[in-house]
Design a protein around this motif. Structure first.
Motif, PDB file in Angstrom:
ATOM      1  N   ALA A 169       0.847  -1.207   0.000  1.00 46.53           N
ATOM      2  CA  ALA A 169       0.000   0.000   0.000  1.00 46.53           C
ATOM      3  C   ALA A 169       0.876   1.249   0.000  1.00 46.53           C
ATOM      4  O   ALA A 169       0.567   2.251  -0.662  1.00 46.53           O
ATOM      5  N   SER A 170       1.990   1.165   0.734  1.00 46.73           N
ATOM      6  CA  SER A 170       2.932   2.289   0.774  1.00 46.73           C
ATOM      7  C   SER A 170       3.575   2.510  -0.595  1.00 46.73           C
ATOM      8  O   SER A 170       3.730   3.655  -1.041  1.00 46.73           O
ATOM      9  N   ILE A 171       3.921   1.416  -1.263  1.00 44.13           N
ATOM     10  CA  ILE A 171       4.505   1.512  -2.606  1.00 44.13           C
ATOM     11  C   ILE A 171       3.506   2.139  -3.571  1.00 44.13           C
ATOM     12  O   ILE A 171       3.850   3.014  -4.377  1.00 44.13           O
ATOM     13  N   ALA A 172       2.248   1.696  -3.496  1.00 35.60           N
ATOM     14  CA  ALA A 172       1.205   2.243  -4.365  1.00 35.60           C
ATOM     15  C   ALA A 172       1.042   3.747  -4.134  1.00 35.60           C
ATOM     16  O   ALA A 172       0.870   4.525  -5.079  1.00 35.60           O
ATOM     17  N   ALA A 173       1.124   4.153  -2.867  1.00 37.95           N
ATOM     18  CA  ALA A 173       0.985   5.580  -2.537  1.00 37.95           C
ATOM     19  C   ALA A 173       2.150   6.380  -3.113  1.00 37.95           C
ATOM     20  O   ALA A 173       1.964   7.482  -3.652  1.00 37.95           O
ATOM     21  N   MET A 174       3.350   5.832  -3.010  1.00 35.84           N
ATOM     22  CA  MET A 174       4.527   6.530  -3.549  1.00 35.84           C
ATOM     23  C   MET A 174       4.466   6.617  -5.068  1.00 35.84           C
ATOM     24  O   MET A 174       4.855   7.632  -5.653  1.00 35.84           O
ATOM     25  N   LEU A 175       3.979   5.561  -5.692  1.00 32.84           N
ATOM     26  CA  LEU A 175       3.796   5.606  -7.150  1.00 32.84           C
ATOM     27  C   LEU A 175       2.806   6.693  -7.525  1.00 32.84           C
ATOM     28  O   LEU A 175       3.004   7.425  -8.502  1.00 32.84           O
ATOM     29  N   GLY A 176       1.748   6.790  -6.724  1.00 40.66           N
ATOM     30  CA  GLY A 176       0.732   7.806  -6.981  1.00 40.66           C
ATOM     31  C   GLY A 176       1.261   9.223  -6.843  1.00 40.66           C
ATOM     32  O   GLY A 176       0.776  10.147  -7.498  1.00 40.66           O
ATOM     33  N   LYS A 177       2.286   9.382  -6.004  1.00 38.12           N
ATOM     34  CA  LYS A 177       2.891  10.705  -5.800  1.00 38.12           C
ATOM     35  C   LYS A 177       3.964  11.011  -6.838  1.00 38.12           C
ATOM     36  O   LYS A 177       4.565  12.084  -6.813  1.00 38.12           O
ATOM     37  N   GLY A 178       4.234  10.041  -7.711  1.00 40.60           N
ATOM     38  CA  GLY A 178       5.197  10.276  -8.783  1.00 40.60           C
ATOM     39  C   GLY A 178       6.639   9.991  -8.433  1.00 40.60           C
ATOM     40  O   GLY A 178       7.547  10.408  -9.166  1.00 40.60           O
ATOM     41  N   LEU A 179       6.908   9.271  -7.331  1.00 42.16           N
ATOM     42  CA  LEU A 179       8.281   8.937  -6.984  1.00 42.16           C
ATOM     43  C   LEU A 179       8.837   7.943  -8.005  1.00 42.16           C
ATOM     44  O   LEU A 179       8.102   7.114  -8.552  1.00 42.16           O
ATOM     45  N   SER A 180      10.125   8.018  -8.248  1.00 35.72           N
ATOM     46  CA  SER A 180      10.757   7.090  -9.197  1.00 35.72           C
ATOM     47  C   SER A 180      10.886   5.707  -8.562  1.00 35.72           C
ATOM     48  O   SER A 180      10.863   5.568  -7.334  1.00 35.72           O
ATOM     49  N   TRP A 181      11.050   4.700  -9.408  1.00 35.51           N
ATOM     50  CA  TRP A 181      11.211   3.335  -8.903  1.00 35.51           C
ATOM     51  C   TRP A 181      12.456   3.225  -8.032  1.00 35.51           C
ATOM     52  O   TRP A 181      12.448   2.519  -7.020  1.00 35.51           O
ATOM     53  N   SER A 182      13.532   3.915  -8.394  1.00 37.78           N
ATOM     54  CA  SER A 182      14.766   3.869  -7.599  1.00 37.78           C
ATOM     55  C   SER A 182      14.530   4.464  -6.215  1.00 37.78           C
ATOM     56  O   SER A 182      15.028   3.943  -5.206  1.00 37.78           O
ATOM     57  N   GLN A 183      13.768   5.555  -6.153  1.00 34.42           N
ATOM     58  CA  GLN A 183      13.451   6.166  -4.856  1.00 34.42           C
ATOM     59  C   GLN A 183      12.612   5.220  -4.001  1.00 34.42           C
ATOM     60  O   GLN A 183      12.823   5.102  -2.792  1.00 34.42           O
ATOM     61  N   ILE A 184      11.670   4.531  -4.642  1.00 32.55           N
ATOM     62  CA  ILE A 184      10.809   3.593  -3.910  1.00 32.55           C
ATOM     63  C   ILE A 184      11.625   2.412  -3.405  1.00 32.55           C
ATOM     64  O   ILE A 184      11.455   1.969  -2.258  1.00 32.55           O
ATOM     65  N   GLN A 185      12.540   1.902  -4.251  1.00 36.06           N
ATOM     66  CA  GLN A 185      13.412   0.817  -3.815  1.00 36.06           C
ATOM     67  C   GLN A 185      14.241   1.227  -2.606  1.00 36.06           C
ATOM     68  O   GLN A 185      14.382   0.463  -1.646  1.00 36.06           O
ATOM     69  N   ALA A 186      14.804   2.425  -2.658  1.00 36.25           N
ATOM     70  CA  ALA A 186      15.644   2.905  -1.561  1.00 36.25           C
ATOM     71  C   ALA A 186      14.829   3.045  -0.270  1.00 36.25           C
ATOM     72  O   ALA A 186      15.326   2.765   0.829  1.00 36.25           O
ATOM     73  N   ALA A 187      13.571   3.448  -0.399  1.00 31.09           N
ATOM     74  CA  ALA A 187      12.725   3.680   0.782  1.00 31.09           C
ATOM     75  C   ALA A 187      12.182   2.387   1.381  1.00 31.09           C
ATOM     76  O   ALA A 187      12.017   2.289   2.602  1.00 31.09           O
ATOM     77  N   THR A 188      11.893   1.404   0.522  1.00 32.34           N
ATOM     78  CA  THR A 188      11.220   0.189   1.009  1.00 32.34           C
ATOM     79  C   THR A 188      12.084  -1.061   0.992  1.00 32.34           C
ATOM     80  O   THR A 188      11.772  -2.048   1.664  1.00 32.34           O
ATOM     81  N   GLY A 189      13.157  -1.049   0.195  1.00 30.58           N
ATOM     82  CA  GLY A 189      13.999  -2.242   0.086  1.00 30.58           C
ATOM     83  C   GLY A 189      13.395  -3.336  -0.765  1.00 30.58           C
ATOM     84  O   GLY A 189      13.875  -4.469  -0.771  1.00 30.58           O
ATOM     85  N   CYS A 190      12.325  -3.015  -1.504  1.00 27.82           N
ATOM     86  CA  CYS A 190      11.670  -4.038  -2.329  1.00 27.82           C
ATOM     87  C   CYS A 190      12.374  -4.165  -3.680  1.00 27.82           C
ATOM     88  O   CYS A 190      13.217  -3.347  -4.042  1.00 27.82           O
ATOM     89  N   SER A 191      12.015  -5.201  -4.421  1.00 33.74           N
ATOM     90  CA  SER A 191      12.592  -5.416  -5.746  1.00 33.74           C
ATOM     91  C   SER A 191      11.819  -4.614  -6.792  1.00 33.74           C
ATOM     92  O   SER A 191      10.678  -4.198  -6.560  1.00 33.74           O
TER      93      SER A 191
END
Length: 203
Positions: A169-191
């Motif tokens: 849900a957090s990843i979906a929210a970050m995507l909705g805010k326009g964060l880049s995939w690299s930023q999301i990876q750094a924030a969540t540690g996901c693949s």
């Protein structure tokens, strides 16, 4: 000659930097130092690895690409391995792996031209062998895993990995805010595969 260290783990749950101390000890024994580190959590079976190709872009002829094991560099298919080798050759990057003693001579400049060419030829052959072994090991493990899952499903025991609903849900929210995939990876540690799956759901 710059030594560029490459560290890789297959998933975000694994520690990509596990071998850092071993690589540092290896270069210290030879009076060298590691100029830069390239670390990522990506499958070695994929050719699309941002940090590996950033390393190749940064490298200059004669630089060393240092890895703990050949399988950190490649679990690629034969065709993809040939493509990666082509990149290494065209950029004149020397691969040194701790599990490949024939490559250790690549980490020195104190060799005559004939000896250097001989070791390059031997090292190239051994790299091909270990890359093929790494790919076979990857395919064998995938096959055994699939067989185990089929058996567990047939016996009603396989449930699959539970989804981390809060993280997704957090990843979906970050995507909705326009964060880049690299930023999301750094924030969540996901693949990146996880991000892609959630992005597809939201599309």
């Amino acid at each position: 000659m710059f030594v560029r260290a490459y560290l890789r783990a297959s998933t975000s749950e694994q520690d990509a930097e596990r071998a850092r101390a071993q690589l540092e000890a290896f270069v210290a024994e030879r009076g060298l130092h590691i100029a830069s580190w390239y670390v990522e959590n990506e499958s070695g079976s994929k050719l699309t690895r941002p940090e590996l190709f950033r390393l190749l872009k940064d490298a200059r002829p004669g630089d060393v690409l240092l890895v703990e094991q050949v399988d950190r560099l490649s679990r690629l298919t034969a065709d993809d391995w040939e493509r990666l080798k082509g990149e290494l050759t065209s950029r004149r990057v020397r691969v040194v792996a701790l599990d490949l003693p024939t490559s250790w001579m690549m980490a020195t400049t104190n060799t005559d031209a004939f000896t250097a060419r001989m070791f390059e030829a031997v090292n190239g052959m051994m790299l091909d062998v270990l890359a093929a072994v790494a790919r076979k090991d990857y395919e064998d493990r995938r096959r055994r895993q699939a067989e185990g899952q089929l058996k567990a499903k047939a016996e009603g025991r396989y449930k699959g990995r539970p989804e981390d609903m809060e993280r997704n849900a957090s990843i979906a929210a970050m995507l909705g805010k326009g964060l880049s995939w690299s930023q999301i990876q750094a924030a969540t540690g996901c693949s990146r595969a996880t991000i892609a799956k959630i992005a597809k759901r939201a599309a």
